[in-house]
Design a protein around this motif. Sequence first.
Motif, PDB file in Angstrom:
ATOM      1  N   THR A   1       0.737  -1.161  -0.168  1.00 38.65           N
ATOM      2  CA  THR A   1      -0.079   0.027  -0.007  1.00 38.65           C
ATOM      3  C   THR A   1       0.669   0.914   0.034  1.00 38.65           C
ATOM      4  OG1 THR A   1      -0.073   0.061   2.396  1.00 38.65           O
ATOM      5  CG2 THR A   1      -1.744  -1.184   1.143  1.00 38.65           C
ATOM      6  N   HIS A   2       0.287   2.222  -0.547  1.00 38.50           N
ATOM      7  CA  HIS A   2       1.119   3.508  -0.643  1.00 38.50           C
ATOM      8  C   HIS A   2       0.726   4.544   0.456  1.00 38.50           C
ATOM      9  CE1 HIS A   2       3.222   2.720  -4.307  1.00 38.50           C
ATOM     10  NE2 HIS A   2       2.093   1.874  -4.579  1.00 38.50           N
ATOM     11  N   VAL A   3       1.322   5.225   1.109  1.00 41.53           N
ATOM     12  CA  VAL A   3       0.684   6.461   2.176  1.00 41.53           C
ATOM     13  C   VAL A   3       1.442   7.649   1.419  1.00 41.53           C
ATOM     14  CG1 VAL A   3       0.751   7.702   4.474  1.00 41.53           C
ATOM     15  CG2 VAL A   3       0.355   4.885   4.183  1.00 41.53           C
ATOM     16  N   ASP A   4       0.710   8.530   1.293  1.00 41.11           N
ATOM     17  CA  ASP A   4       1.219   9.880   0.628  1.00 41.11           C
ATOM     18  C   ASP A   4       0.865  10.817   1.540  1.00 41.11           C
ATOM     19  OD1 ASP A   4       2.032  12.037  -0.855  1.00 41.11           O
ATOM     20  OD2 ASP A   4       0.615  11.604  -2.801  1.00 41.11           O
ATOM     21  N   ALA A   5       2.000  11.476   2.092  1.00 39.63           N
ATOM     22  CA  ALA A   5       1.567  12.606   3.061  1.00 39.63           C
ATOM     23  C   ALA A   5       2.319  13.996   2.426  1.00 39.63           C
ATOM     24  CB  ALA A   5       2.293  12.242   4.354  1.00 39.63           C
TER      25      ALA A   5
ATOM     26  N   SER B   1       6.398   9.928   1.095  1.00 36.69           N
ATOM     27  CA  SER B   1       5.471   8.917   0.881  1.00 36.69           C
ATOM     28  C   SER B   1       6.039   7.585   1.256  1.00 36.69           C
ATOM     29  CB  SER B   1       5.146   8.962  -0.501  1.00 36.69           C
ATOM     30  OG  SER B   1       6.040   8.418  -1.360  1.00 36.69           O
ATOM     31  N   ALA B   2       5.363   6.851   1.928  1.00 35.36           N
ATOM     32  CA  ALA B   2       5.823   5.503   2.267  1.00 35.36           C
ATOM     33  C   ALA B   2       5.211   4.166   1.706  1.00 35.36           C
ATOM     34  CB  ALA B   2       5.586   5.314   3.693  1.00 35.36           C
ATOM     35  N   ARG B   3       5.683   3.093   1.400  1.00 38.70           N
ATOM     36  CA  ARG B   3       4.987   1.929   1.145  1.00 38.70           C
ATOM     37  C   ARG B   3       5.145   0.986   2.329  1.00 38.70           C
ATOM     38  NH1 ARG B   3       7.557   0.632  -4.682  1.00 38.70           N
ATOM     39  NH2 ARG B   3       9.348   0.762  -3.454  1.00 38.70           N
ATOM     40  N   PHE B   4       4.055   0.282   2.499  1.00 37.68           N
ATOM     41  CA  PHE B   4       3.831  -0.751   3.386  1.00 37.68           C
ATOM     42  C   PHE B   4       3.677  -2.273   2.795  1.00 37.68           C
ATOM     43  CE2 PHE B   4       3.283   3.108   5.878  1.00 37.68           C
ATOM     44  CZ  PHE B   4       4.145   2.810   6.754  1.00 37.68           C
ATOM     45  N   LYS B   5       4.482  -3.286   2.943  1.00 39.15           N
ATOM     46  CA  LYS B   5       4.226  -4.634   2.123  1.00 39.15           C
ATOM     47  C   LYS B   5       3.141  -5.444   3.202  1.00 39.15           C
ATOM     48  CE  LYS B   5       8.449  -5.753   1.829  1.00 39.15           C
ATOM     49  NZ  LYS B   5       9.826  -6.331   1.402  1.00 39.15           N
ATOM     50  N   PHE B   6       2.500  -6.128   2.531  1.00 42.04           N
ATOM     51  CA  PHE B   6       1.579  -7.050   3.135  1.00 42.04           C
ATOM     52  C   PHE B   6       1.648  -8.434   2.294  1.00 42.04           C
ATOM     53  CE2 PHE B   6      -1.239  -4.886   0.315  1.00 42.04           C
ATOM     54  CZ  PHE B   6      -2.090  -5.834  -0.239  1.00 42.04           C
ATOM     55  N   SER B   7       0.864  -9.387   2.843  1.00 44.87           N
ATOM     56  CA  SER B   7       1.181 -10.664   2.409  1.00 44.87           C
ATOM     57  C   SER B   7      -0.289 -11.287   2.204  1.00 44.87           C
ATOM     58  CB  SER B   7       1.880 -11.643   3.402  1.00 44.87           C
ATOM     59  OG  SER B   7       1.978 -12.963   2.785  1.00 44.87           O
ATOM     60  N   PHE B   8      -0.180 -12.318   1.342  1.00 41.18           N
ATOM     61  CA  PHE B   8      -1.500 -13.300   1.135  1.00 41.18           C
ATOM     62  C   PHE B   8      -1.288 -14.604   2.203  1.00 41.18           C
ATOM     63  CE2 PHE B   8      -2.165 -10.314  -1.995  1.00 41.18           C
ATOM     64  CZ  PHE B   8      -3.699 -10.006  -1.984  1.00 41.18           C
ATOM     65  N   TRP B   9      -0.225 -14.631   2.720  1.00 42.73           N
ATOM     66  CA  TRP B   9      -0.013 -16.015   3.530  1.00 42.73           C
ATOM     67  C   TRP B   9       0.147 -15.754   4.882  1.00 42.73           C
ATOM     68  CZ3 TRP B   9       4.377 -17.546   5.966  1.00 42.73           C
ATOM     69  CH2 TRP B   9       5.619 -16.829   5.657  1.00 42.73           C
TER      70      TRP B   9
ATOM     71  N   ASN C   1      -0.272 -12.577   8.282  1.00 44.10           N
ATOM     72  CA  ASN C   1      -0.937 -11.074   8.753  1.00 44.10           C
ATOM     73  C   ASN C   1      -0.012  -9.901   9.121  1.00 44.10           C
ATOM     74  OD1 ASN C   1      -3.529 -11.915   8.186  1.00 44.10           O
ATOM     75  ND2 ASN C   1      -3.739 -13.287   9.728  1.00 44.10           N
ATOM     76  N   GLY C   2       1.144 -10.175   8.869  1.00 42.38           N
ATOM     77  CA  GLY C   2       2.295  -9.243   9.086  1.00 42.38           C
ATOM     78  C   GLY C   2       2.391  -7.959   8.181  1.00 42.38           C
ATOM     79  N   VAL C   3       2.623  -7.031   8.352  1.00 43.27           N
ATOM     80  CA  VAL C   3       2.780  -5.526   7.731  1.00 43.27           C
ATOM     81  C   VAL C   3       4.139  -5.269   7.960  1.00 43.27           C
ATOM     82  CG1 VAL C   3       2.075  -3.284   6.869  1.00 43.27           C
ATOM     83  CG2 VAL C   3       0.350  -5.313   7.605  1.00 43.27           C
ATOM     84  N   GLU C   4       4.958  -4.770   6.785  1.00 44.81           N
ATOM     85  CA  GLU C   4       6.176  -4.173   7.138  1.00 44.81           C
ATOM     86  C   GLU C   4       6.510  -2.949   6.444  1.00 44.81           C
ATOM     87  OE1 GLU C   4       9.808  -6.139   5.373  1.00 44.81           O
ATOM     88  OE2 GLU C   4       8.438  -7.713   5.400  1.00 44.81           O
ATOM     89  N   LEU C   5       7.130  -2.058   6.986  1.00 40.34           N
ATOM     90  CA  LEU C   5       7.394  -0.931   6.064  1.00 40.34           C
ATOM     91  C   LEU C   5       8.431  -0.999   5.076  1.00 40.34           C
ATOM     92  CD1 LEU C   5       7.708   2.348   5.681  1.00 40.34           C
ATOM     93  CD2 LEU C   5       9.632   2.200   7.385  1.00 40.34           C
ATOM     94  N   TRP C   6       8.183  -0.665   3.802  1.00 43.20           N
ATOM     95  CA  TRP C   6       9.066  -1.037   2.880  1.00 43.20           C
ATOM     96  C   TRP C   6      10.060   0.083   2.597  1.00 43.20           C
ATOM     97  CZ3 TRP C   6       6.864  -2.582  -2.730  1.00 43.20           C
ATOM     98  CH2 TRP C   6       7.917  -2.943  -3.714  1.00 43.20           C
ATOM     99  N   ASP C   7       9.641   1.384   2.270  1.00 42.49           N
ATOM    100  CA  ASP C   7      10.587   2.337   2.056  1.00 42.49           C
ATOM    101  C   ASP C   7       9.872   3.798   2.271  1.00 42.49           C
ATOM    102  OD1 ASP C   7       8.783   2.552  -0.117  1.00 42.49           O
ATOM    103  OD2 ASP C   7      10.580   2.347  -1.618  1.00 42.49           O
ATOM    104  N   VAL C   8      10.511   4.794   2.472  1.00 37.11           N
ATOM    105  CA  VAL C   8       9.819   6.042   2.393  1.00 37.11           C
ATOM    106  C   VAL C   8      10.614   6.939   1.390  1.00 37.11           C
ATOM    107  CG1 VAL C   8       9.629   8.182   4.250  1.00 37.11           C
ATOM    108  CG2 VAL C   8       9.250   5.695   5.003  1.00 37.11           C
ATOM    109  N   VAL C   9      10.077   7.786   0.776  1.00 38.20           N
ATOM    110  CA  VAL C   9      10.985   8.788  -0.266  1.00 38.20           C
ATOM    111  C   VAL C   9      10.098  10.190   0.162  1.00 38.20           C
ATOM    112  CG1 VAL C   9      11.713   7.190  -1.708  1.00 38.20           C
ATOM    113  CG2 VAL C   9       9.232   8.036  -2.127  1.00 38.20           C
ATOM    114  N   PRO C  10      10.993  11.227  -0.005  1.00 36.38           N
ATOM    115  CA  PRO C  10      12.439  11.122   0.022  1.00 36.38           C
ATOM    116  C   PRO C  10      12.950  10.825   1.493  1.00 36.38           C
ATOM    117  CG  PRO C  10      11.667  13.706   0.146  1.00 36.38           C
ATOM    118  CD  PRO C  10      10.634  12.495   0.030  1.00 36.38           C
ATOM    119  N   HIS C  11      13.987  10.374   1.508  1.00 28.34           N
ATOM    120  CA  HIS C  11      14.396   9.852   2.941  1.00 28.34           C
ATOM    121  C   HIS C  11      14.969  11.002   3.643  1.00 28.34           C
ATOM    122  CE1 HIS C  11      16.078   6.853   5.792  1.00 28.34           C
ATOM    123  NE2 HIS C  11      16.930   7.588   6.026  1.00 28.34           N
ATOM    124  N   SER C  12      15.129  12.018   3.306  1.00 30.62           N
ATOM    125  CA  SER C  12      15.419  13.461   3.881  1.00 30.62           C
ATOM    126  C   SER C  12      14.243  13.851   4.855  1.00 30.62           C
ATOM    127  CB  SER C  12      16.095  14.255   2.931  1.00 30.62           C
ATOM    128  OG  SER C  12      15.045  14.793   2.147  1.00 30.62           O
TER     129      SER C  12
END
Length: 132
Positions: free
Chosen positions: A14-18, A22-30, A32-43
């Motif tokens: 999923t994308h979160v645009d602030a 903006s950040a992306r969070f990964k989820f799975s179909f196997w 129920n965990g969710v993890e932060l994928w990345d944030v841009v710009p890192h600064s």
Amino acid sequence: MVIMLRDEHCPPHTHVDAGAWSARFKFSFWHNGVELWDVVPHSRRPPAAVLEGLRHALRQPAHLRRARSIWWGKLQTACLDNQLWDWQANEVVVMQRRETLTYMIGSACYEPKENKTRLALIGAPEGVEIAL
């Protein structure tokens, strides 16, 4: 929580645009965990508590189920095909471990109404049903 898709690609996320970031969070179909994928710009990365709050919100069963349903409805993939499933540990593995029973996932199907993923395993005596 508003869940929107763009020109998406695996892994499910999923994308979160602030605005400023903006950040992306990964989820799975196997699982129920969710993890932060990345944030841009890192600064302009927000405080860790903000990102953790967003991750926690997406992990809520209703939001995670909705994200999966939207992803599946648009892309028709759980992004699990051709990965290895460890029959004994009941998990997707990156590499086959010694002395474990792994099968290649031939196909994966998510069933939104039941919130289940079904895996067809190549060469396995039966498939796997994962209740999420």
